[in-house]
Design an enzyme around this catalytic site. Sequence first.
Site, short mmCIF file in Angstrom:
data_model
loop_
_atom_site.label_atom_id
_atom_site.label_comp_id
_atom_site.label_asym_id
_atom_site.label_seq_id
_atom_site.Cartn_x
_atom_site.Cartn_y
_atom_site.Cartn_z
N ASP A 39 0.85 -1.19 0.00
CA ASP A 39 0.00 0.00 0.00
C ASP A 39 0.89 1.24 0.00
O ASP A 39 2.08 1.16 -0.28
CB ASP A 39 -0.94 -0.04 1.21
CG ASP A 39 -0.17 -0.03 2.52
OD1 ASP A 39 -0.54 0.74 3.41
OD2 ASP A 39 0.80 -0.80 2.65
N GLU A 74 2.40 -10.52 0.54
CA GLU A 74 2.71 -9.11 0.39
C GLU A 74 4.22 -8.90 0.41
O GLU A 74 4.97 -9.72 0.95
CB GLU A 74 2.07 -8.29 1.50
CG GLU A 74 2.15 -6.78 1.25
CD GLU A 74 1.23 -5.97 2.15
OE1 GLU A 74 1.05 -4.76 1.89
OE2 GLU A 74 0.68 -6.54 3.12
N HIS A 119 1.21 -9.16 -3.34
CA HIS A 119 0.21 -8.14 -3.03
C HIS A 119 0.84 -6.75 -3.16
O HIS A 119 1.72 -6.38 -2.38
CB HIS A 119 -0.31 -8.36 -1.61
CG HIS A 119 -1.34 -7.37 -1.18
ND1 HIS A 119 -2.67 -7.48 -1.51
CD2 HIS A 119 -1.24 -6.23 -0.44
CE1 HIS A 119 -3.35 -6.47 -0.99
NE2 HIS A 119 -2.49 -5.69 -0.33
N ASP A 152 0.35 -17.87 -3.93
CA ASP A 152 0.82 -16.77 -4.78
C ASP A 152 -0.39 -16.11 -5.44
O ASP A 152 -0.64 -16.26 -6.62
CB ASP A 152 1.80 -17.31 -5.84
CG ASP A 152 2.38 -16.18 -6.68
OD1 ASP A 152 2.73 -16.44 -7.84
OD2 ASP A 152 2.46 -15.04 -6.21
#
Length: 720
Positions: free
Chosen positions: A203, A586, A529, A577
């Site tokens: 993020d 992530e 991720h 995955d």
Amino acid sequence: MPRTTAPPLRRLPRLSTALLAGTLLLGGLAVAPAAAGATAATTAVRVNQVGYLPDGPKRATVVTTAAQALSWQLRNASGTTVASGSTVPRGADAPSGQSVQVADFSSYHGTGTGYVLSVDGSSSAPFDIRADLYDALRSDAMAFFHHQRSGIAIDASLVGAAYARPAGHLGVAPNKGDVSVPCQATVCDYTQDVRGGWYDAGDHGKYVVNGGLATWLVVNSFERAERAGKGAALGDSTLRVPERGNGVPDVLDEARWELDFLMRMQVPAGKPYAGMAFHKVHDAAWTGMPLRPDQDAQPRELHRPSTAATLNLAATAAQCARVYRPYDSAYADRCLSAARRAWTAAQANPAMYAPSSDSTGGGAYEDARVTDEFYWAAAELYAATGESAYRDAVTSSPWHTSADAFSPYGFGWADTAALGRLVLATVPTGLPASDVARVRSSVTAAADGHLSRMAAQGYAVPVPADGYFWGSNGEVANDAIVMAVAGELTGDARYRAGALETMDYLLGRNALGVSYVTGHGESAAQNQHHRFWAHQLDASLPHPPAGSLAGGPNSGLQDPIAAQRLAGCAPAACYIDHIDSYSTNEVAVNWNAPLAWLAAYAAERAPDGGGGEPPASACAVTYTVTNSWNTGFTANVTVENTGRTAVDGWQLTWAYPDGQRVTSAWNATVTQSGTAVGARNTDWNRTLAPGAKASFGVQGTHNGTNPSPTSFSLNAGACA
């Protein structure tokens, strides 16, 4: 990082397990099907899919229900058998839920590409054996941080067209920050310029405690290389960064991008809690996926200062003051000033803890025990200044003598006492020699614990069987760092072998037969991720760049995809995955940093460049059964140093081929785990001069047959 609100999910077919014919099978759960990334392992012979160093350990794990030893053959690219032997049965391996055997071909020192290891009719993925094996990974793992930079355009000339993007979070619409970020309500009444730094993970949040740990490791990798006389490999113009050619090592240029951000997170003079560090900055709410950083329209917020964040700033800035001084003394002075102010502020506010409830829009990174951060920061400030106030803070800390500074579960952003020990063990200070010796002994004791856990497991992983939690791959790499430093302190080759063998786990020798590092290995993760590296969600976006490490197996199954697809998984097989499995797949700066450290360490070669045929075996062993009866035996073992230099401290290792168990020994300290046996010198026979021999005896039990071991290793090097 842990989340309370999950990103959107995309449904894919349920996983299935795969079987092989005969006695070989794929234990545990398969990884996602081809549409979701790395395919399920197609062979039970699990190897480091990148390869092995000519002079390093070379072991593979074989998943099999067979109880008897199996024959193995190592074939080169032309199909010629260049080495052969027998596996060692290990039986049930608890973390993976598999029954396994181990093939050891460390005695083969040839070089080349396209090797394949075959066991009982099944063949491994192809791999290389060469001295420059890790050069590309050294570069790729460090390049991860440039890709994660905030506040700067990522240029195609450095990363390629697929990964180029505009600068994120510079206040250019639709971004709301980070050049003038307000605090959360009640935290402060002003704005702060906190541009730059690295995005923490998949993020767009930036966290001081995680960024501090990652920065320390990146800078420490250069420190260690410098101590080893190998700093040039991380020097100027060695990485793909815009600052290359400025006379400063590129690794330090990269770390400075984060250091500048960390210092911008310090509360200004004249404000409440001046000198403290804001804990984090991120979006007011979780954003969806995919989302490029410059397209993020969420408002940004500064979160309340914390003692943990402040001490991270103190530690990393003090380290900066030491390491950057030869290249930029003014910057070193700036770092030291920030470190001093942070230390003073933390002392005045020793219990400002980040709350666990602060997890909207970003991870909480809560930590209500900060005595370890005080110890780490004091160690760095003492190493930087030599001042008695910091020395007293070190020696009065309970962590300075605690047996728990090194945890079996490794160090991390919430457990930093080990970093203080590593500083004091490797950086000259004014501590008494006895104190330094004790600190160094704690490093080697921790490394011994990691080696012991590796010896007890079929996949040679340094973490406990219950150590597969969020970011377990970072834990594995951090443990390897401890072993590498122990090797530096002692010269004991066992520790380097252990550090290198952890790389095997990360690159394919694991319960799933998958490389957790993108772009490295035949069956590598590719759907980690991330909001920009999101090809699985949008074909116009790229897969993660090579060198990105997935968080790895997490038995907590803390995201909906993992909970749905991996229910009932063995701990070491709890990985998928899939881009939406943020709890297993992530990326994050705090596990790519130890990967980069470890890759730089593994890539180092001898002054002549290496790559040639290593010297002939420097030891010879005779093993003689001196007496045998119904269920017991005694044996005499003699090891000779056939090399040209003395061996100061030795451990001889072997494996019993038919379940023999050692019950007692003399003239050596002997331990056994499964079939693996290790014999360590006593004080009086510690040193073996060239041509010298040491003999010891063992007594043990057998099950009716008592074949002698066929191969031995001295300090991880194969013997004749």
